[in-house]
Enzyme design. Structure first.
Site, PDB file in Angstrom:
ATOM      1  CB  CYS A   3     -10.133  -0.888  18.479  1.00 49.35           C
ATOM      2  SG  CYS A   3      -9.649  -1.909  19.865  1.00 49.35           S
ATOM      3  CB  CYS A   6     -11.369  -0.149  24.114  1.00 47.93           C
ATOM      4  SG  CYS A   6     -11.789   0.231  22.405  1.00 47.93           S
ATOM      5  CB  CYS A  30      -0.871  -0.046   1.258  1.00 50.86           C
ATOM      6  SG  CYS A  30      -1.813   1.448   1.599  1.00 50.86           S
ATOM      7  CB  CYS A  48     -10.595  -4.902  22.011  1.00 49.32           C
ATOM      8  SG  CYS A  48     -11.366  -3.437  22.741  1.00 49.32           S
TER       9      CYS A  48
HETATM   10  P1  NAD Z   1      -1.432   5.163  -5.038  1.00 58.23           P
HETATM   11  O1  NAD Z   1      -0.022   5.606  -5.157  1.00 58.23           O
HETATM   12  O2  NAD Z   1      -1.828   3.842  -5.565  1.00 58.23           O
HETATM   13  O3  NAD Z   1      -2.414   6.245  -5.717  1.00 58.23           O
HETATM   14  C1  NAD Z   1      -2.289   7.620  -5.572  1.00 58.23           C
HETATM   15  C2  NAD Z   1      -2.927   8.278  -6.814  1.00 58.23           C
HETATM   16  O4  NAD Z   1      -2.992   9.687  -6.602  1.00 58.23           O
HETATM   17  C3  NAD Z   1      -2.112   8.051  -8.085  1.00 58.23           C
HETATM   18  O5  NAD Z   1      -2.967   7.593  -9.125  1.00 58.23           O
HETATM   19  C4  NAD Z   1      -1.558   9.431  -8.391  1.00 58.23           C
HETATM   20  O6  NAD Z   1      -1.366   9.653  -9.788  1.00 58.23           O
HETATM   21  C5  NAD Z   1      -2.630  10.328  -7.817  1.00 58.23           C
HETATM   22  N1  NAD Z   1      -2.188  11.692  -7.502  1.00 58.23           N
HETATM   23  C6  NAD Z   1      -1.015  12.075  -6.956  1.00 58.23           C
HETATM   24  N2  NAD Z   1      -0.991  13.422  -6.832  1.00 58.23           N
HETATM   25  C7  NAD Z   1      -2.181  13.878  -7.299  1.00 58.23           C
HETATM   26  C8  NAD Z   1      -2.742  15.182  -7.439  1.00 58.23           C
HETATM   27  N3  NAD Z   1      -2.085  16.269  -7.078  1.00 58.23           N
HETATM   28  N4  NAD Z   1      -3.989  15.268  -7.952  1.00 58.23           N
HETATM   29  C9  NAD Z   1      -4.671  14.165  -8.341  1.00 58.23           C
HETATM   30  N5  NAD Z   1      -4.165  12.902  -8.245  1.00 58.23           N
HETATM   31  C10 NAD Z   1      -2.943  12.775  -7.729  1.00 58.23           C
HETATM   32  O7  NAD Z   1      -1.772   5.242  -3.468  1.00 58.23           O
HETATM   33  P2  NAD Z   1      -2.927   4.459  -2.680  1.00 58.23           P
HETATM   34  O8  NAD Z   1      -2.409   3.146  -2.216  1.00 58.23           O
HETATM   35  O9  NAD Z   1      -4.173   4.553  -3.474  1.00 58.23           O
HETATM   36  O10 NAD Z   1      -3.043   5.400  -1.382  1.00 58.23           O
HETATM   37  C11 NAD Z   1      -3.594   6.696  -1.494  1.00 58.23           C
HETATM   38  C12 NAD Z   1      -3.468   7.443  -0.178  1.00 58.23           C
HETATM   39  O11 NAD Z   1      -4.313   6.836   0.797  1.00 58.23           O
HETATM   40  C13 NAD Z   1      -2.065   7.421   0.425  1.00 58.23           C
HETATM   41  O12 NAD Z   1      -1.830   8.671   1.041  1.00 58.23           O
HETATM   42  C14 NAD Z   1      -2.161   6.327   1.476  1.00 58.23           C
HETATM   43  O13 NAD Z   1      -1.190   6.475   2.481  1.00 58.23           O
HETATM   44  C15 NAD Z   1      -3.564   6.560   1.979  1.00 58.23           C
HETATM   45  N6  NAD Z   1      -4.244   5.456   2.673  1.00 58.23           N
HETATM   46  C16 NAD Z   1      -5.032   5.789   3.730  1.00 58.23           C
HETATM   47  C17 NAD Z   1      -5.769   4.812   4.369  1.00 58.23           C
HETATM   48  C18 NAD Z   1      -6.671   5.172   5.505  1.00 58.23           C
HETATM   49  O14 NAD Z   1      -7.119   4.257   6.206  1.00 58.23           O
HETATM   50  N7  NAD Z   1      -6.980   6.422   5.716  1.00 58.23           N
HETATM   51  C19 NAD Z   1      -5.661   3.476   3.947  1.00 58.23           C
HETATM   52  C20 NAD Z   1      -4.839   3.186   2.852  1.00 58.23           C
HETATM   53  C21 NAD Z   1      -4.144   4.191   2.216  1.00 58.23           C
HETATM   54  N1  AHE Z   2       1.487   7.180  11.416  1.00 57.92           N
HETATM   55  C1  AHE Z   2       0.853   8.220  10.644  1.00 57.92           C
HETATM   56  C2  AHE Z   2      -0.630   7.985  10.512  1.00 57.92           C
HETATM   57  C3  AHE Z   2      -0.896   6.997   9.473  1.00 57.92           C
HETATM   58  C4  AHE Z   2      -2.391   6.757   9.374  1.00 57.92           C
HETATM   59  O1  AHE Z   2      -3.210   7.677   9.487  1.00 57.92           O
HETATM   60  N2  AHE Z   2      -2.734   5.514   9.149  1.00 57.92           N
HETATM   61  C5  AHE Z   2      -4.107   5.119   8.923  1.00 57.92           C
HETATM   62  C6  AHE Z   2      -4.087   3.863   8.151  1.00 57.92           C
HETATM   63  S1  AHE Z   2      -3.279   4.042   6.594  1.00 57.92           S
HETATM   64  C7  AHE Z   2      -3.389   2.479   5.974  1.00 57.92           C
HETATM   65  O2  AHE Z   2      -2.827   2.435   4.762  1.00 57.92           O
HETATM   66  C8  AHE Z   2      -4.832   4.836  10.234  1.00 57.92           C
HETATM   67  O3  AHE Z   2      -5.417   3.783  10.423  1.00 57.92           O
HETATM   68  N3  AHE Z   2      -4.847   5.791  11.098  1.00 57.92           N
HETATM   69  C9  AHE Z   2      -5.431   5.639  12.405  1.00 57.92           C
HETATM   70  C10 AHE Z   2      -4.378   5.394  13.418  1.00 57.92           C
HETATM   71  O4  AHE Z   2      -4.716   5.167  14.578  1.00 57.92           O
HETATM   72  O5  AHE Z   2      -3.186   5.415  13.048  1.00 57.92           O
HETATM   73  C11 AHE Z   2       1.056   9.577  11.289  1.00 57.92           C
HETATM   74  O6  AHE Z   2       0.824  10.578  10.586  1.00 57.92           O
HETATM   75  O7  AHE Z   2       1.452   9.620  12.467  1.00 57.92           O
HETATM   76 ZN    ZN Z   3      -2.806   0.689   3.582  1.00 60.38          ZN
END
Ligand code: NAD
Ligand code: AHE
Ligand code: ZN
Length: 375
Positions: free
Chosen positions: A106, A95, A40, A92
């Site tokens: 969690c 919590c 990822c 869990c």
């Molecule tokens: P990825 O690299 O597969 O995809 C990112 C996409 O964004 C690419 O297609 C890229 O071309 C595009 N992009 C980059 N800059 C851009 C811009 N300025 N405008 C438009 N498009 C742009 O990454 P992914 O695996 O899809 O992950 C995406 C994001 O989500 C990452 O920041 C990752 O860390 C995060 N993420 C968060 C969670 C969560 O639980 N919140 C879970 C998984 C991933």
């Molecule tokens: N360690 C980072 C935060 C990263 C983050 O926000 N992770 C997500 C999952 S990304 C999966 O691809 C998440 O689950 N956040 C909730 C948590 O408890 O971390 C930072 O910025 O410190």
């Molecule tokens: Zn992920």
């Protein structure tokens, strides 16, 4: 025991594929043989050094699937032979956060997880007698890993590991953000920023719930066909429109009956804080909701004029798609097995562990959607 792992020795360095040592499970823990793991963008984020919680040396990886091979004392919810998906967001069910029913976050083991150790404060991984950190409580870049019992979801035995590992993060994050976090209604207009491994799952989630207009925004034109494959109705490359992106997107969503315009829902799947601002500001005045999924590096902050919120736009965040892993992940595996959601076409590359660094190269080059390592 000796296990094969890709070790993140230091920020910015390629992973080192080598043999490391793993202690067996202690009370409340399980030993899992990892059969497959996705890579990822968050693994890349941490490896790059941008993660303020990043610890080295560590065994990264949080998108796995495998088989329970041993259980520690007191483990009751899984047994040897069960197929499982590791959960970086555990469940869990005890919590205050789990009991609140208001969040999936969690808190039972979050503190030790962030310190790269198991809940008892120690690591199970070492290399040449020196401690290695766990990562996100999962460390799936190894053919065996130890997890707390509350951090595994038991799944059906006929689901293919090399596909359903993706449910361990990307699939659940994208679809869950639509269903659990945004609660998108049928007929909605939505805009998805970043059509990678997460954004495409947001798109298929939007299709699943019956959104009418699904606009995809990406700076890589190759992503147009990818978005269309999963239900995107319109594509915008911000570099090619020759004007400001926010008014351009708002105009796209206008109808004769609604000349205000703006999306009902937007999703940031880039991790870029400027994009997060654009995603909020192209929401509809009065009700548009913008969901931040992307993870931004240390020191990065989001900004907007408070007026954007005063006038009814809502800024939300979503981790693991708001999913409660042990309850929701087995159901998402069923959706895949029943053909309700797609995974196979998004897995563009399958590699052996020895080639794991190629998966990071493919991601940097924008050539992969998901690379999966099989053991
Ligand atoms: P990825 O690299 O597969 O995809 C990112 C996409 O964004 C690419 O297609 C890229 O071309 C595009 N992009 C980059 N800059 C851009 C811009 N300025 N405008 C438009 N498009 C742009 O990454 P992914 O695996 O899809 O992950 C995406 C994001 O989500 C990452 O920041 C990752 O860390 C995060 N993420 C968060 C969670 C969560 O639980 N919140 C879970 C998984 C991933
Ligand atoms: N360690 C980072 C935060 C990263 C983050 O926000 N992770 C997500 C999952 S990304 C999966 O691809 C998440 O689950 N956040 C909730 C948590 O408890 O971390 C930072 O910025 O410190
Ligand atoms: Zn992920």
């Amino acid at each position: 025991m000796d296990v094969r792992a890709a070790v993140a020795i230091a920020a910015g360095k390629p992973l080192e594929v080598t043999t490391v040592q793993l202690e067996g499970p202690k009370a409340g823990e399980v030993l899992v043989e990892i059969k497959a793991t996705g890579i990822c963008h968050t693994d890349e984020f941490t490896l790059s050094g941008a993660d303020p919680e990043g610890l080295f040396p560590a065994i990264l990886g949080h998108e796995g699937a495998g088989i329970v091979v041993e259980t520690g004392a007191g483990v009751t919810s899984v047994k040897k032979g069960n197929h499982v998906i590791p959960l970086y967001t555990p469940e869990c069910r005890q919590c205050p956060s789990c009991l609140s029913r208001k969040t999936n976050l969690c808190t039972a083991i979050r503190a030790t997880q962030g310190q790269g150790v198991m809940p008892d404060g120690t690591s199970r991984f070492s290399m040449g007698g020196k401690k290695l950190h766990h990562y996100m409580g999962t460390s799936t870049f190894a053919n065996f890993t130890v997890l707390p019992e509350i951090a595994v979801a038991k799944i059906r035995a006929d689901a293919p590991f090399d596909k359903v590992c993706y449910i361990g993060c990307g699939v659940t994050t994208g679809i869950g953000a639509v269903i659990n976090t945004a609660n998108v209604h049928p007929g909605a207009k939505a805009i998805v920023f970043g059509l990678g491994g997460i954004g495409l799952n947001v798109i298929q989630g939007l299709r699943l719930v019956g959104a009418d207009m699904i606009v995809g925004v990406d700076i890589n034109n190759d992503k147009k066909a990818w978005g269309e494959r999963f239900g995107m109705t319109h594509f915008v490359n911000p570099k090619e429109i020759g004007k400001d992106l926010v008014p351009y997107l708002v105009d796209m969503t206008k109808t004769p009956a609604d000349q205000i315009g703006g999306a009902d829902y937007t999703f940031d799947c880039t991790g870029n804080v400027q994009v997060m601002r654009q995603a909020l500001e192209c929401c509809h005045r009065g009700w548009g909701t913008s969901v931040i999924i992307g993870v931004a590096g240390a020191g990065q902050e989001i900004a907007t004029r408070p007026f954007q919120l005063v006038t009814g736009r809502v800024w939300k965040g979503s981790a693991f798609g708001g999913a409660r892993g042990r309850s929701d992940v087995p159901r998402i595996v069923d959706w895949y097995m029943d053909g309700k959601i797609e995974i196979d076409p998004m897995i563009t590359h399958v590699l052996p562990l020895a080639d794991i660094n190629k998966a990071f190269d493919l991601m940097h080059a924008g050539k992969s959607i998901r690379s999966v390592v099989t053991f």
